[in-house]
Design an enzyme around this catalytic site. Structure first.
Site, PDB file in Angstrom:
ATOM      1  N   CYS A  72       0.863  -1.178   0.000  1.00  0.00           N
ATOM      2  CA  CYS A  72       0.000   0.000   0.000  1.00  0.00           C
ATOM      3  C   CYS A  72       0.904   1.235   0.000  1.00  0.00           C
ATOM      4  CB  CYS A  72      -0.884  -0.016   1.242  1.00  0.00           C
ATOM      5  SG  CYS A  72      -1.998   1.403   1.353  1.00  0.00           S
ATOM      6  N   HIS A 115      -8.969  -3.923  -2.160  1.00  0.00           N
ATOM      7  CA  HIS A 115      -8.038  -3.116  -1.366  1.00  0.00           C
ATOM      8  C   HIS A 115      -8.426  -1.633  -1.404  1.00  0.00           C
ATOM      9  CE1 HIS A 115      -3.730  -2.084  -0.099  1.00  0.00           C
ATOM     10  NE2 HIS A 115      -4.217  -0.928  -0.488  1.00  0.00           N
ATOM     11  N   GLU A 116      -8.695  -1.144  -2.634  1.00  0.00           N
ATOM     12  CA  GLU A 116      -9.023   0.290  -2.778  1.00  0.00           C
ATOM     13  C   GLU A 116     -10.402   0.600  -2.187  1.00  0.00           C
ATOM     14  OE1 GLU A 116      -6.548   1.914  -3.439  1.00  0.00           O
ATOM     15  OE2 GLU A 116      -5.330   0.461  -4.520  1.00  0.00           O
ATOM     16  N   HIS A 127     -10.269   1.258   1.386  1.00  0.00           N
ATOM     17  CA  HIS A 127      -9.805   2.617   1.735  1.00  0.00           C
ATOM     18  C   HIS A 127     -10.989   3.577   1.913  1.00  0.00           C
ATOM     19  CE1 HIS A 127      -5.448   2.587   1.755  1.00  0.00           C
ATOM     20  NE2 HIS A 127      -5.376   1.977   0.584  1.00  0.00           N
TER      21      HIS A 127
HETATM   22 ZN    ZN Z   1      -3.691   1.062  -0.131  1.00  0.00          ZN
END
Ligand code: ZN
Length: 174
Positions: free
Chosen positions: A101, A143-144, A147
């Site tokens: 990341c 993953h995004e 966020h």
């Molecule tokens: Zn990330």
């Protein structure tokens, strides 16, 4: 000219906020942010980025898998901007893979993710779309998307034994 943005680092509160929806994806400020995010990904050898990582607490991510020094085996795809993405479905099949990341430099974690996911989103033109990701791009999307909800990959570690420094990651995978 697009601006390479500074990346919020783990510990900064912006990475723990729930991002807010973008009311008008066609707003010129969103177009500028998109150009900046693309430039920032390219500069940082990222394969994806979420707006909160550049201190913009907005529901917008870019998936941009391509081989680069950080992910030499990443598949090549055209960068896709997803505004106000929503997860529609996830495959039952889960696969563990190594993630890094830009907000957690120098570390890699072995993270379980759904093998395939379906999502809907709005384009920069404000059009509604549906998309399906499988394999590495599905991993990047999850993953995004995390966020946007204030989650980092470390939150999904099954064990701290699955957290490595970049140097150790390279040693193991060479
Ligand atoms: Zn990330």
């Amino acid at each position: 000219m697009p601006v390479i943005r500074q990346i919020a680092q783990m510990g900064h509160p912006v990475l723990r906020q729930i991002s807010v929806s973008i009311p008008d994806p066609t707003d010129s400020a969103i177009r500028v942010l998109n150009e900046d995010l693309l430039a920032t990904i390219r500069y940082s050898h990222g394969v994806g980025i979420a707006a909160p990582q550049v201190f913009e607490s907005l529901r917008m991510v870019i998936i941009a898998s391509r081989p680069n020094p950080r992910y030499p085996h990443a598949p090549e795809m055209d960068p896709t901007t997803l505004i106000n993405p929503e997860l529609l479905w996830t495959s039952e099949e889960v696969e563990s893979g190594w993630e890094g990341c830009l907000s957690i430099p120098g570390m890699r974690g072995l993270i379980p993710r759904h093998l395939s996911v379906g999502a809907c989103f709005q384009t920069l033109a404000g059009e509604k779309r549906e998309v399906e990701f499988t394999g590495f791009p599905a991993r990047v999307f999850q993953h995004e998307f995390d966020h946007l909800n204030g989650l980092l990959f470390i939150d999904r570690l099954e064990s701290l034994h699955n957290l490595l420094t970049e140097q150790e990651f390279v040693r193991r995978t060479e």
